[in-house]
Design a protein around this motif. Structure first.
Motif, PDB file in Angstrom:
ATOM      1  N   TYR A  13       0.889  -1.168   0.000  1.00  0.00           N
ATOM      2  CA  TYR A  13       0.000   0.000   0.000  1.00  0.00           C
ATOM      3  C   TYR A  13       0.922   1.211   0.000  1.00  0.00           C
ATOM      4  N   THR A  16       2.735   0.962   3.431  1.00  0.00           N
ATOM      5  CA  THR A  16       2.941  -0.311   4.119  1.00  0.00           C
ATOM      6  C   THR A  16       3.247  -1.454   3.165  1.00  0.00           C
ATOM      7  N   ALA A  18       2.563  -4.951   2.677  1.00  0.00           N
ATOM      8  CA  ALA A  18       1.593  -5.891   3.247  1.00  0.00           C
ATOM      9  C   ALA A  18       2.024  -7.333   3.019  1.00  0.00           C
ATOM     10  N   PRO A  37      -1.405 -13.368  12.388  1.00  0.00           N
ATOM     11  CA  PRO A  37      -1.968 -12.356  13.280  1.00  0.00           C
ATOM     12  C   PRO A  37      -2.573 -11.192  12.498  1.00  0.00           C
ATOM     13  N   ASN A  38      -3.314 -10.331  13.183  1.00  0.00           N
ATOM     14  CA  ASN A  38      -3.863  -9.141  12.528  1.00  0.00           C
ATOM     15  C   ASN A  38      -2.742  -8.339  11.894  1.00  0.00           C
ATOM     16  N   GLY A  39      -2.968  -7.883  10.667  1.00  0.00           N
ATOM     17  CA  GLY A  39      -1.975  -7.058  10.000  1.00  0.00           C
ATOM     18  C   GLY A  39      -0.932  -7.849   9.228  1.00  0.00           C
ATOM     19  N   SER A  40      -1.023  -9.172   9.220  1.00  0.00           N
ATOM     20  CA  SER A  40       0.005  -9.970   8.550  1.00  0.00           C
ATOM     21  C   SER A  40      -0.238 -10.100   7.049  1.00  0.00           C
ATOM     22  N   GLY A  41      -1.358  -9.580   6.563  1.00  0.00           N
ATOM     23  CA  GLY A  41      -1.573  -9.551   5.109  1.00  0.00           C
ATOM     24  C   GLY A  41      -2.585 -10.559   4.596  1.00  0.00           C
ATOM     25  N   LYS A  42      -3.352 -11.161   5.500  1.00  0.00           N
ATOM     26  CA  LYS A  42      -4.313 -12.191   5.076  1.00  0.00           C
ATOM     27  C   LYS A  42      -5.365 -11.624   4.131  1.00  0.00           C
ATOM     28  N   SER A  43      -5.946 -10.492   4.504  1.00  0.00           N
ATOM     29  CA  SER A  43      -6.987  -9.893   3.656  1.00  0.00           C
ATOM     30  C   SER A  43      -6.413  -9.460   2.314  1.00  0.00           C
ATOM     31  N   THR A  44      -5.190  -8.938   2.353  1.00  0.00           N
ATOM     32  CA  THR A  44      -4.531  -8.510   1.112  1.00  0.00           C
ATOM     33  C   THR A  44      -4.327  -9.710   0.182  1.00  0.00           C
TER      34      THR A  44
END
Ligand code: ADP
Ligand code: ADP
Length: 228
Positions: A13, A16, A18, A37-44
């Motif tokens: 991004y 960041t 990701a 964990p949260n922020g590790s790029g799963k959604s990306t």
């Protein structure tokens, strides 16, 4: 060819990083959990698989075809994290919600054709919700609603179903039966499943492969891709 093949993908991004140099593949018949964990790029990573965003670097192939050349995305079903927070009191029946997955394919219709009701029934049977076809969705439990949203994705007959944190709205005592339902979709209906979760505890013996995205080791790569 693998159903999904990701090679050396990075995504940034504006500020960041990701994902950095991720490689992985999903074979037909897999039940894969992507952990991190949260922020590790799963959604990306999910957005890249769904074709919603393009990787900054690297390539993604679907059925052996570069995703840039890949037009038809009906082969993939997606159930987002937000779909199970369906609490607006919107007076939709289970049938209407599931038929929404067909409307996406064939345009809107005022009244369901008979054949559509059969498809809706079949999708509801696959998730154990056929008895609820005429009920209002807002009356159902979180776990039942999640099954209805899975049926909505299944009714379009995808090859692979991608689920973003599907157990978030489900009571603890119902999580195991939810996983049993997913396992039967995978085993009996031959649906390839990719599930994203940050909760290691939700990974049960039903899952065939695990991939970890882990920020805590300061490397946004997969720590492991295990065969069990
Ligand atoms: P996860 O799904 O594992 O929580 P995300 O893929 O949502 O991880 O996010 C990965 C990283 O990218 C995080 O640092 C997050 O803050 C950042 N990020 C996610 N979406 C955006 C965005 N639209 N714009 C800027 N940064 C983003
Ligand atoms: P999810 O993990 O379900 O995507 P998030 O709360 O992480 O939910 O993100 C919600 C939305 O906000 C996503 O579309 C994501 O891309 C975006 N987002 C996440 N982190 C950031 C960020 N740091 N800056 C801008 N947008 C972000």
């Amino acid at each position: 060819a693998p159903l999904i093949e990701i090679k050396d993908i990075s995504f940034e991004y504006e500020q960041t990083k990701a994902l950095e140099n991720i490689s992985m593949s999903v074979q037909e018949g897999d039940f894969l959990a992507i952990l991190g964990p949260n922020g590790s790029g799963k959604s990306t990573l999910l957005k890249i698989m769904l074709g919603l965003i393009k990787p900054t670097k690297g390539s993604i192939k679907l059925f052996g075809v570069d995703s840039k050349q890949f037009k038809n995305r009906e082969w993939v079903g997606y159930v987002s994290q937000k779909s199970n927070s369906f609490n607006s009191g919107f007076p939709a029946t289970v049938e209407e919600v599931v038929a929404g997955g067909l409307a996406k394919k064939s345009g809107l219709f005022r009244r369901l054709p008979k054949s559509a009701r059969e498809d809706v029934k079949e999708a509801l049977e696959a998730v154990g919700m056929e008895a609820f076809i005429d009920r209002s969705v807002s009356e159902l439990s979180g776990g039942q609603q999640q099954r209805v949203f899975i049926a909505r994705a299944l009714v379009a007959k995808p090859k692979v179903l991608i689920l973003d944190e599907p157990t978030v709205g489900i009571d603890h005592q119902n999580v195991q039966s939810f996983y049993n339902m997913l396992a039967s979709l995978n085993r009996d209906k031959k649906i390839t499943l990719v599930l994203v979760t940050h909760d290691v505890d939700t990974v049960t013996d039903r899952i065939t492969h695990v991939a970890c995205l882990n920020q805590t080791i300061h490397f946004h790569g997969f720590k492991e891709q295990l065969h069990t």
